[in-house]
Design a protein around this motif. Structure first.
Motif, PDB file in Angstrom:
ATOM      1  N   ALA A  40       0.785  -1.185  -0.111  1.00  0.00           N
ATOM      2  CA  ALA A  40      -0.316   0.054  -0.155  1.00  0.00           C
ATOM      3  C   ALA A  40       0.709   1.193  -0.055  1.00  0.00           C
ATOM      4  CB  ALA A  40      -0.922  -0.106   1.147  1.00  0.00           C
ATOM      5  N   LEU A  41       1.993   1.144   0.850  1.00  0.00           N
ATOM      6  CA  LEU A  41       2.702   2.593   0.999  1.00  0.00           C
ATOM      7  C   LEU A  41       3.502   2.614  -0.440  1.00  0.00           C
ATOM      8  CD1 LEU A  41       4.052   1.964   4.607  1.00  0.00           C
ATOM      9  CD2 LEU A  41       2.430   3.770   3.645  1.00  0.00           C
ATOM     10  N   GLU A  42       4.091   1.573  -1.186  1.00  0.00           N
ATOM     11  CA  GLU A  42       4.670   1.678  -2.146  1.00  0.00           C
ATOM     12  C   GLU A  42       3.852   2.027  -3.331  1.00  0.00           C
ATOM     13  OE1 GLU A  42       6.176  -2.208  -2.797  1.00  0.00           O
ATOM     14  OE2 GLU A  42       7.934  -1.868  -1.445  1.00  0.00           O
ATOM     15  N   SER A  43       2.366   1.789  -3.177  1.00  0.00           N
ATOM     16  CA  SER A  43       1.387   2.365  -4.321  1.00  0.00           C
ATOM     17  C   SER A  43       1.005   3.775  -4.093  1.00  0.00           C
ATOM     18  CB  SER A  43       0.121   1.531  -4.160  1.00  0.00           C
ATOM     19  OG  SER A  43       0.468   0.112  -4.491  1.00  0.00           O
ATOM     20  N   GLY A  44       1.335   4.372  -3.009  1.00  0.00           N
ATOM     21  CA  GLY A  44       1.059   5.688  -2.788  1.00  0.00           C
ATOM     22  C   GLY A  44       0.082   5.965  -1.533  1.00  0.00           C
ATOM     23  N   TYR A  45      -0.500   4.832  -0.988  1.00  0.00           N
ATOM     24  CA  TYR A  45      -1.083   5.222   0.413  1.00  0.00           C
ATOM     25  C   TYR A  45      -0.323   5.923   1.250  1.00  0.00           C
ATOM     26  CZ  TYR A  45      -4.662   1.786  -1.474  1.00  0.00           C
ATOM     27  OH  TYR A  45      -5.749   1.009  -2.347  1.00  0.00           O
ATOM     28  N   ARG A  46      -1.089   6.734   1.817  1.00  0.00           N
ATOM     29  CA  ARG A  46      -0.336   7.347   3.397  1.00  0.00           C
ATOM     30  C   ARG A  46      -1.087   7.405   4.456  1.00  0.00           C
ATOM     31  NH1 ARG A  46       3.123   6.248   0.235  1.00  0.00           N
ATOM     32  NH2 ARG A  46       4.833   7.578  -0.721  1.00  0.00           N
ATOM     33  N   SER A  47      -2.125   6.943   4.409  1.00  0.00           N
ATOM     34  CA  SER A  47      -2.765   6.652   5.616  1.00  0.00           C
ATOM     35  C   SER A  47      -3.393   5.104   5.964  1.00  0.00           C
ATOM     36  CB  SER A  47      -4.365   7.465   5.631  1.00  0.00           C
ATOM     37  OG  SER A  47      -5.100   7.138   6.559  1.00  0.00           O
ATOM     38  N   ILE A  48      -3.057   4.654   7.130  1.00  0.00           N
ATOM     39  CA  ILE A  48      -3.123   3.305   7.513  1.00  0.00           C
ATOM     40  C   ILE A  48      -4.118   3.322   8.840  1.00  0.00           C
ATOM     41  CG2 ILE A  48      -1.966   1.048   7.851  1.00  0.00           C
ATOM     42  CD1 ILE A  48      -1.021   2.335   5.267  1.00  0.00           C
ATOM     43  N   ASP A  49      -5.176   2.245   8.499  1.00  0.00           N
ATOM     44  CA  ASP A  49      -6.165   2.254   9.706  1.00  0.00           C
ATOM     45  C   ASP A  49      -5.979   0.848  10.084  1.00  0.00           C
ATOM     46  OD1 ASP A  49      -8.935   3.416  10.583  1.00  0.00           O
ATOM     47  OD2 ASP A  49      -8.989   1.508  10.305  1.00  0.00           O
ATOM     48  N   THR A  50      -5.926   0.886  11.501  1.00  0.00           N
ATOM     49  CA  THR A  50      -5.835  -0.370  12.219  1.00  0.00           C
ATOM     50  C   THR A  50      -6.754  -0.414  13.563  1.00  0.00           C
ATOM     51  OG1 THR A  50      -4.263  -2.260  13.250  1.00  0.00           O
ATOM     52  CG2 THR A  50      -3.483   0.108  13.436  1.00  0.00           C
ATOM     53  N   ALA A  51      -6.536  -1.297  14.336  1.00  0.00           N
ATOM     54  CA  ALA A  51      -7.267  -1.254  15.653  1.00  0.00           C
ATOM     55  C   ALA A  51      -6.516  -2.197  16.380  1.00  0.00           C
ATOM     56  CB  ALA A  51      -8.615  -1.525  15.571  1.00  0.00           C
ATOM     57  N   ALA A  52      -6.601  -2.079  17.732  1.00  0.00           N
ATOM     58  CA  ALA A  52      -6.347  -3.002  18.916  1.00  0.00           C
ATOM     59  C   ALA A  52      -6.657  -4.569  18.593  1.00  0.00           C
ATOM     60  CB  ALA A  52      -6.612  -2.591  20.247  1.00  0.00           C
ATOM     61  N   ILE A  53      -8.022  -4.508  18.557  1.00  0.00           N
ATOM     62  CA  ILE A  53      -8.641  -5.936  18.301  1.00  0.00           C
ATOM     63  C   ILE A  53      -8.324  -6.663  17.060  1.00  0.00           C
ATOM     64  CG2 ILE A  53     -10.889  -4.895  17.122  1.00  0.00           C
ATOM     65  CD1 ILE A  53     -10.598  -7.696  19.880  1.00  0.00           C
ATOM     66  N   TYR A  54      -7.919  -5.734  15.837  1.00  0.00           N
ATOM     67  CA  TYR A  54      -7.563  -6.551  14.725  1.00  0.00           C
ATOM     68  C   TYR A  54      -6.307  -7.627  14.995  1.00  0.00           C
ATOM     69  CZ  TYR A  54     -10.134  -3.003  12.204  1.00  0.00           C
ATOM     70  OH  TYR A  54     -11.234  -2.090  11.885  1.00  0.00           O
ATOM     71  N   GLY A  55      -5.405  -7.078  16.142  1.00  0.00           N
ATOM     72  CA  GLY A  55      -4.236  -7.899  16.254  1.00  0.00           C
ATOM     73  C   GLY A  55      -3.285  -7.753  15.336  1.00  0.00           C
ATOM     74  N   ASN A  56      -3.255  -6.670  14.708  1.00  0.00           N
ATOM     75  CA  ASN A  56      -2.043  -6.390  13.721  1.00  0.00           C
ATOM     76  C   ASN A  56      -1.480  -5.252  13.636  1.00  0.00           C
ATOM     77  OD1 ASN A  56      -3.963  -5.024  12.507  1.00  0.00           O
ATOM     78  ND2 ASN A  56      -4.706  -6.352  11.077  1.00  0.00           N
ATOM     79  N   GLU A  57      -1.396  -4.617  14.814  1.00  0.00           N
ATOM     80  CA  GLU A  57      -0.730  -3.367  14.997  1.00  0.00           C
ATOM     81  C   GLU A  57       0.622  -3.502  14.919  1.00  0.00           C
ATOM     82  OE1 GLU A  57      -3.453  -0.567  18.040  1.00  0.00           O
ATOM     83  OE2 GLU A  57      -2.402  -2.389  18.834  1.00  0.00           O
ATOM     84  N   SER A  58       1.425  -4.517  15.332  1.00  0.00           N
ATOM     85  CA  SER A  58       2.819  -4.828  15.188  1.00  0.00           C
ATOM     86  C   SER A  58       3.121  -5.051  13.861  1.00  0.00           C
ATOM     87  CB  SER A  58       3.238  -6.102  15.961  1.00  0.00           C
ATOM     88  OG  SER A  58       2.839  -5.812  17.372  1.00  0.00           O
ATOM     89  N   GLY A  59       2.238  -5.695  12.908  1.00  0.00           N
ATOM     90  CA  GLY A  59       2.508  -5.756  11.541  1.00  0.00           C
ATOM     91  C   GLY A  59       2.408  -4.533  10.805  1.00  0.00           C
ATOM     92  N   VAL A  60       1.537  -3.583  11.282  1.00  0.00           N
ATOM     93  CA  VAL A  60       1.601  -2.216  10.650  1.00  0.00           C
ATOM     94  C   VAL A  60       3.066  -1.480  11.012  1.00  0.00           C
ATOM     95  CG1 VAL A  60       0.401   0.029  10.801  1.00  0.00           C
ATOM     96  CG2 VAL A  60      -1.056  -2.066  10.620  1.00  0.00           C
ATOM     97  N   GLY A  61       3.234  -1.621  12.215  1.00  0.00           N
ATOM     98  CA  GLY A  61       4.477  -0.784  12.674  1.00  0.00           C
ATOM     99  C   GLY A  61       5.669  -1.457  11.913  1.00  0.00           C
ATOM    100  N   ARG A  62       5.658  -2.817  11.644  1.00  0.00           N
ATOM    101  CA  ARG A  62       7.108  -3.142  11.013  1.00  0.00           C
ATOM    102  C   ARG A  62       7.008  -2.494   9.644  1.00  0.00           C
ATOM    103  NH1 ARG A  62       5.371  -7.980  13.491  1.00  0.00           N
ATOM    104  NH2 ARG A  62       4.159  -8.885  11.681  1.00  0.00           N
ATOM    105  N   ALA A  63       5.869  -2.617   8.759  1.00  0.00           N
ATOM    106  CA  ALA A  63       5.835  -2.009   7.588  1.00  0.00           C
ATOM    107  C   ALA A  63       6.297  -0.503   7.491  1.00  0.00           C
ATOM    108  CB  ALA A  63       4.498  -2.107   6.894  1.00  0.00           C
ATOM    109  N   LEU A  64       5.629   0.175   8.597  1.00  0.00           N
ATOM    110  CA  LEU A  64       5.852   1.915   8.847  1.00  0.00           C
ATOM    111  C   LEU A  64       7.359   1.909   9.030  1.00  0.00           C
ATOM    112  CD1 LEU A  64       2.935   2.916  10.790  1.00  0.00           C
ATOM    113  CD2 LEU A  64       3.129   2.986   8.325  1.00  0.00           C
TER     114      LEU A  64
END
Length: 274
Positions: free
Chosen positions: A37-61
């Motif tokens: 997503a970031l490589e494609s041009g997105y700059r806004s990322i939406d996650t949530a605690a209950i999704y269980g993937n904040e760490s995965g988002v953080g690694r990509a950022l």
């Protein structure tokens, strides 16, 4: 460079109008999806605690090399953590998982009216905002009466209300409330999990413009003024969902899509989810 337009929130912070959602994406797949997503041009990322993937988002950022000020990161407080002290603790946990010093938007995920803790929870969000650890605060899945109660007991108007919205559930009353009070409407499940993509009005408009039905629906959201966060883990679809700025729907097409509202919920009812 991302070409996505921005909306200005009620505290002056700007937010990309089209972002990338990671609901139901497993943590181990999230890093690759957000990286695409970031490589494609997105700059806004939406996650949530209950999704269980904040760490995965953080690694990509962290791996993206993009300046932090170029990114807009949203996460949400889960229901069982509502309450003043528990909210502050849960927010610390989310920040640590994301590997960030602040988020751009922090939301109460659901009002959970039977718990009746969202007023004290909002006080905690106000503190997080005042401390500069969130640039804006808001809510998710709040109905007009939930919002009105919050406004009656708070000096800070939510910047955003993230709700289910798509041609089958257009939320007109809620969007009108938002407009009156300076709250931005952000749409989750903007394609109704695909349920609206086979509607004849949608497919006809898509054929006329040489676009996909999903692109037509996303364009409809943008022209209404909604912020939208489509989700995909497929690189081609991730790029396709961002490619919605080269065409415009005319008044008759917007009217045809407006006629599709039928109260179609794909998710829970905010008045009964607790």
């Amino acid at each position: 460079m991302s070409t996505v337009p921005h909306v200005t929130l009620n505290n002056g912070v700007t937010m990309p109008q089209l972002g990338f959602g990671v609901f139901q994406v497993p943590d181990e797949e999230t890093t690759a999806a957000v990286t695409h997503a970031l490589e494609s041009g997105y700059r806004s990322i939406d996650t949530a605690a209950i999704y269980g993937n904040e760490s995965g988002v953080g690694r990509a950022l962290a791996a993206s090399g993009l300046p932090r000020q170029d990114l807009f990161v949203t996460t949400k407080l889960w229901n069982e953590d509502q309450g003043y002290d528990t909210t502050l603790s849960a927010f610390d946990t989310s920040l640590a998982r994301l590997g960030l010093e602040y988020v751009d938007l922090y939301l109460i995920h659901w009002p959970t009216p039977a718990r009746d803790r969202y007023l004290e929870t909002w006080r905690a969000l106000e503190r997080i905002l005042a401390d500069g650890r969130a640039r804006a605060i808001g809510v998710s899945n709040f109905q007009p009466h939930h919002l009105q109660r919050l406004l009656d007991h708070s000096g800070v108007v939510p910047a955003v209300n993230q709700v289910e919205a798509h041609p089958g559930l257009q939320q007109r009353e809620l969007r009108e409330f938002h407009t009156r009070h300076g709250v931005v409407t952000e749409a989750w499940s903007p394609l109704a999990q695909g349920a609206v993509l086979s509607y004849e009005a949608v497919t006809d408009i898509a054929a006329r413009h040489g676009q996909t039905p999903a692109q037509v629906v996303l364009r409809w959201h943008l022209q209404l003024g909604n912020v939208v966060i489509p989700k995909s883990v497929t690189p081609a679809r991730i790029r396709e969902n961002l490619d919605v700025f080269g065409f415009t729907l005319d008044e008759s097409e917007m009217a045809a899509l407006a006629a599709l509202d039928r109260g179609l919920r794909t998710g829970p009812d905010p008045d009964t989810l607790n």
